[in-house]
Design a protein around this motif. Structure first.
Motif, PDB file in Angstrom:
ATOM      1  N   LYS A   1     -15.426  69.458 -76.844  1.00 52.79           N
ATOM      2  CA  LYS A   1     -14.639  68.687 -77.801  1.00 52.79           C
ATOM      3  C   LYS A   1     -13.255  69.318 -77.942  1.00 52.79           C
TER       4      LYS A   1
ATOM      5  N   GLU B   1     -21.309  69.830 -73.761  1.00 53.94           N
ATOM      6  CA  GLU B   1     -20.183  68.923 -73.973  1.00 53.94           C
ATOM      7  C   GLU B   1     -19.010  69.720 -74.522  1.00 53.94           C
TER       8      GLU B   1
ATOM      9  N   LYS C   1     -13.744  64.042 -76.660  1.00 45.88           N
ATOM     10  CA  LYS C   1     -14.958  64.721 -76.203  1.00 45.88           C
ATOM     11  C   LYS C   1     -15.286  64.284 -74.783  1.00 45.88           C
TER      12      LYS C   1
END
Length: 702
Positions: A327, A325, A359
Motif C-alpha cells: 500500500k 500486498e 494498493k
C-alpha cells in the motif's frame, strides 16, 4: 483503478525477432480494451510502448516497457521487449517476472534468427508460451510455412488453435478451440462470428481432435474423460491446455493482424481464460530456502526487476509483488542492506504514462519513484521476514572497450552517467583497471555500444571515446639468474649504501626448496594480480641486518608491479637473497630498497623473460551448416579447439582463444553466421605468448 486478485492478473512478456510486430500488437490490445482512443504506430513514432527518443529515432524497441490492459474482468500486464539480442538484458529481466510468454512471428518470414536466439532463452526458463503468427493479411504471408518453422524450432508440441483463410476478399480466422469462424471487415476490429464453412469442416475437425488429444495428454483425469467420451468440452480443453503450458509441453499457436486489429480480442480472451497467472506457477524458493507463495495474506515481498532513469522523474523502480500486498506509504526492508524504504508513491506504468494506485496485490507489477537504497535485483520485504528473492542472472558481456571523455573536465560526469547506465542495464559493466590505467566498459555488442554512446551524448551531454582496450599481459622468467647490485650515493653528511646478491628462479606450485643455500626465513606473497613471489632470507653472518630485508623485498615487489619487459605485472618468481654488504652509517631502508629493485630487474632480464597472455574460454553455438566457416575463423585467431557437441540443429564449439584475438569477434561471428551464432566467454588462464608476438609487443613498448 480496480484492484485485482492474484488469479485475475496475467503477466505476459511479448518476445520475438525485430520487426515481428510486438509493439504494434501491444498497442492494438490497449486500443481494443479502450485504454487508448487512437492507435499509434512505430512509423508515426507515437506508440505507448516505444516512447523513448532513441526508440522513435531508430523505429525499434530498445527497452523492455511495462504496459497494462483490462479485458473481461482480468488485468493483463504486458512487457514489450526488444527483438535484438544486443538488448538481451531487457529480455532476461522480463523473463524473471513474466508468468507466460507471447512469441510473435512475422508471417512473411517465419521463425527468424532473433526468434531462435530468444527462444533459447525462453526455453531455459521453461515458461508457458503462446506463439502468435502476425501479419496474416500481408500479401507475402505464409501461415503454413510459418507454422512449420515453429515446429522445426520447438518440435511437435506446437498445436494450432487457429488458422487463417480469405473468403470473398475478407480476412477470416478459423478457431478450432471454439469451432467458430471470425470474419473481419477491411478495418478489422470486432469480427462477425460465423459457423465454419462446409469446405473447411474436415480440416477444422482434424485440428480440433488433435487439440483435444494434446489437451488430454497433460492430465490423467482428462485422459480418462477423453477415453470415456471420445472428446472434451471447451472448458476441459482449456484446463488441459493450461496444464500443458505449465509443463512447457504444449504451445498454442494463434494468428492475428496486429496492424489491422484482426484476432487481437480473441488472443486477449485466451490470455484471460487459459494463460497461467502467477498463482498457477510453482511457488518460488527464496535464497534462504523459504517458500514464497503468491498469496495476499502472506508477508509482503517485492522484487525489483528493472530500474530506469527519466530526466524529469529521476529513478523509477519497477517491481513485481511476489507475495502479500503493498500500500502507498508502506515501509519495507531491503534484504541486501537492511535499509528501510518508504514507498510514498505507487504507480501502474504504461510507457511514460503513470497511473497512481493505492494498493497492489500479489502477482501484480507496479513502479515507484526515488528509492534511496534499492537497485535492480533487490528484494523489499516486510521487516522481520526471512525472504530474499533469487536474483536475475544476467548474461556475461561479449565486447569490451576502453572509454574516456573527449573533454577531460567531463570525466567525473562520465563516471556518474556510466553508473546510471549500469544500474539501468546490468549487462553493461564498468570498472577502472589500475593495471591498464583505463576505464573499461563491457556490453553485449556493437549496437548495444552505439546505444550507450547515444545515451551519453543525448541524455547526459557527454562526448566519449571508445577504443580497443589494452591487454593485461603478465611477465615471468624461464630460467634462473644470479646478480648483485651496489647502491652508493654520497652528497655530504650521511649518504646511501646498500649491496645485495640475489638469485631468482621461476616458481611453480610444489617445487622443492632451493639447494645450496642456508635458508633462514621464507615469505610467500600471493600477488593481487595472480601468481606468487617467494622470498628467501639466506643471509649468513649478518652481512645484511635483518631490519633491511623487508626493504629488499619491497624493491623486488615494486619491479614486479611494473615488469621490465612491457610494464605489465610480473608473477611466479622466487628470490634468494644470499649475500651483500652494509655500512654502519650510510645504510638505510631506501638504500636496500633501491639495491633490491635494481638487482631484481637485472636478474629478471637475464633469466630468459617471457610474456604471458590472458586466454579466454570460448563457447560458440552455431547452426551445423555454418560450423566450418566459424572453425576457420577461430583457427585464424590462434584458438585451440577443445571439443564440439551437438545441440539439435546447432553445434557447440568449445575453444581457448587469446584475449588479444577476441577484438570485434562479436561483429565477425554475426557476419559469418548471418546473426544466427552466439557465444560466451570467460577468463581461463595465462599462457606464454609466441615469440613473434612477444617481439612485436616489446618493440612497441620500447
Amino acid at each position: 483503478m480496480k484492484i485485482y486478485d492474484d488469479k485475475h492478473i496475467k503477466n505476459v512478456a511479448f518476445v520475438g525477432a525485430n520487426k515481428s510486430g510486438k509493439t504494434t500488437l501491444a498497442e492494438t490490445m490497449l486500443f481494443e480494451a479502450g485504454l487508448v482512443n487512437r492507435r499509434g504506430s512505430v512509423e508515426n513514432k507515437n506508440t505507448v510502448s516505444d516512447y523513448h527518443e532513441i526508440e522513435q529515432e531508430r523505429e525499434t524497441s530498445i527497452f523492455a516497457t511495462p504496459l497494462h490492459t483490462e479485458w473481461r474482468n482480468y488485468k493483463i500486464n504486458i512487457i514489450d521487449t526488444p527483438g535484438l539480442d544486443d538488448f538481451i538484458g531487457e529480455i532476461a529481466s522480463t523473463m524473471r517476472v513474466a508468468d507466460s510468454v507471447v512469441t510473435v512471428i512475422n508471417a512473411q518470414q517465419g521463425v527468424e534468427v532473433g526468434t531462435e536466439i530468444i527462444w533459447n532463452y525462453v526455453d531455459r526458463f521453461s515458461l508457458p508460451t503462446v506463439f502468435v503468427i502476425n501479419q496474416i493479411d500481408s500479401p507475402n504471408a505464409d501461415f503454413d510455412e510459418s507454422f512449420k518453422s515453429i515446429v522445426d524450432l520447438i518440435g511437435n508440441n506446437a498445436v494450432k488453435i487457429q488458422y487463417p483463410l480469405v473468403i470473398d476478399d475478407a480476412q477470416c480466422i478459423i478457431d478450432v478451440l471454439k469451432m467458430k469462424m471470425y470474419k473481419f471487415g477491411p478495418e478489422g476490429g470486432k469480427p462477425e462470428k460465423l459457423e465454419i464453412p462446409e469446405d473447411q469442416k474436415d480440416i477444422a475437425n482434424e485440428l480440433h481432435n488433435e487439440l483435444v488429444e494434446k489437451a488430454a495428454e497433460n492430465d490423467e483425469d482428462l485422459m480418462e474423460l477423453y477415453f470415456d467420451k471420445g472428446t472434451l468440452n471447451e472448458d476441459e480443453m482449456r484446463e488441459g491446455i493450461k496444464k500443458g503450458m505449465l509443463n512447457h509441453e504444449l504451445f498454442p499457436v494463434f494468428c492475428v493482424s496486429a496492424l489491422n486489429d484482426m484476432g487481437t480480442g480473441r488472443l486477449m480472451g485466451f490470455i484471460d481464460n487459459v494463460a497461467p497467472s502467477a498463482a498457477d506457477l510453482k511457488p518460488e524458493q527464496s535464497v534462504e530456502g523459504e517458500t514464497i507463495e503468491c498469496k495476499t495474506d502472506a508477508p509482503t515481498s517485492l522484487f525489483i526487476f528493472k530500474t530506469l532513469y527519466e530526466p524529469n522523474l529521476g529513478q523509477i523502480s519497477f517491481f513485481k509483488v511476489k507475495s502479500g500486498e503493498i500500500k502507498q506509504n508502506d515501509k519495507l526492508e531491503n534484504s541486501r542492506n537492511e535499509e528501510i524504504e518508504i514507498l510514498n508513491q505507487l504507480y501502474i506504468m504504461d510507457g511514460k504514462n503513470r497511473e497512481p494506485v493505492e494498493k497492489l496485490s500479489a502477482g501484480d507489477i507496479g513502479a515507484t519513484l526515488k528509492l534511496k537504497y534499492t537497485e535492480t535485483n533487490d528484494t523489499l520485504r516486510t521487516k522481520g521476514s526471512n525472504i530474499t528473492i533469487k536474483p536475475i542472472k544476467f548474461p556475461e558481456p561479449r565486447i569490451t572497450k576502453s572509454v574516456s571523455a573527449v573533454d577531460k573536465n567531463d570525466e567525473e560526469k562520465l563516471n556518474d552517467a556510466l553508473r546510471k547506465i549500469h544500474s539501468q542495464d546490468p549487462t553493461v559493466t564498468i570498472k577502472y583497471s589500475k593495471e591498464l590505467k583505463q576505464q573499461i566498459l563491457s556490453c553485449q555488442g556493437e549496437l548495444h555500444l552505439a546505444t550507450i554512446d547515444w545515451t551519453l551524448q543525448k541524455v547526459y551531454g557527454i562526448k566519449a571515446v571508445f577504443e580497443q582496450p589494452k591487454i593485461a599481459y603478465r611477465e615471468t622468467i624461464q630460467r634462473s639468474a644470479t646478480t648483485s647490485y651496489k647502491h652508493k650515493k654520497q652528497s655530504g653528511g650521511s649518504g646511501q649504501f646498500g649491496e645485495v646478491h640475489i638469485k631468482i628462479e621461476p616458481w611453480y606450485e610444489g617445487m622443492p626448496e632451493p639447494e645450496g643455500f642456508n635458508i633462514r626465513g621464507k615469505e610467500e606473497i600471493d600477488l593481487d594480480w595472480g601468481g606468487k613471489l617467494v622470498f628467501y632470507n639466506c643471509i649468513v653472518g649478518g652481512v645484511i641486518d635483518a631490519r633491511y630485508l623487508p626493504s629488499v623485498l619491497k624493491g623486488c615487489l615494486e619491479v614486479m608491479e611494473e615488469g621490465p619487459l612491457t610494464g605489465s605485472y610480473a608473477r611466479d618468481i622466487r628470490v634468494m637473497l644470499f649475500d651483500g654488504k652494509m655500512h654502519a652509517v650510510d645504510s638505510n631502508d631506501i638504500s636496500f630498497k633501491i639495491a633490491g629493485a635494481h638487482a631484481f630487474k637485472s636478474a629478471f632480464l637475464n633469466a630468459k623473460p617471457k610474456l604471458l597472455e590472458p586466454i579466454q574460454e570460448l563457447t560458440v553455438k552455431v547452426p551445423e551448416e555454418l560450423m566450418g566457416n566459424v572453425m576457420t575463423d577461430l583457427q585464424s585467431r590462434r584458438s585451440i579447439i577443445l571439443g564440439m557437441d551437438s545441440d539439435g540443429k546447432y553445434q557447440t564449439i568449445k575453444a581457448k582463444t587469446p584475449l588479444a584475438e577476441m577484438y570485434k569477434y562479436s561483429t565477425t561471428l554475426r557476419s559469418i553466421t548471418q546473426g544466427r551464432g552466439s557465444f560466451s566467454t570467460k577468463f581461463s588462464n595465462f599462457e606464454l605468448v609466441p615469440n613473434n608476438v612477444q617481439e612485436s609487443l616489446v618493440k612497441i613498448e620500447s
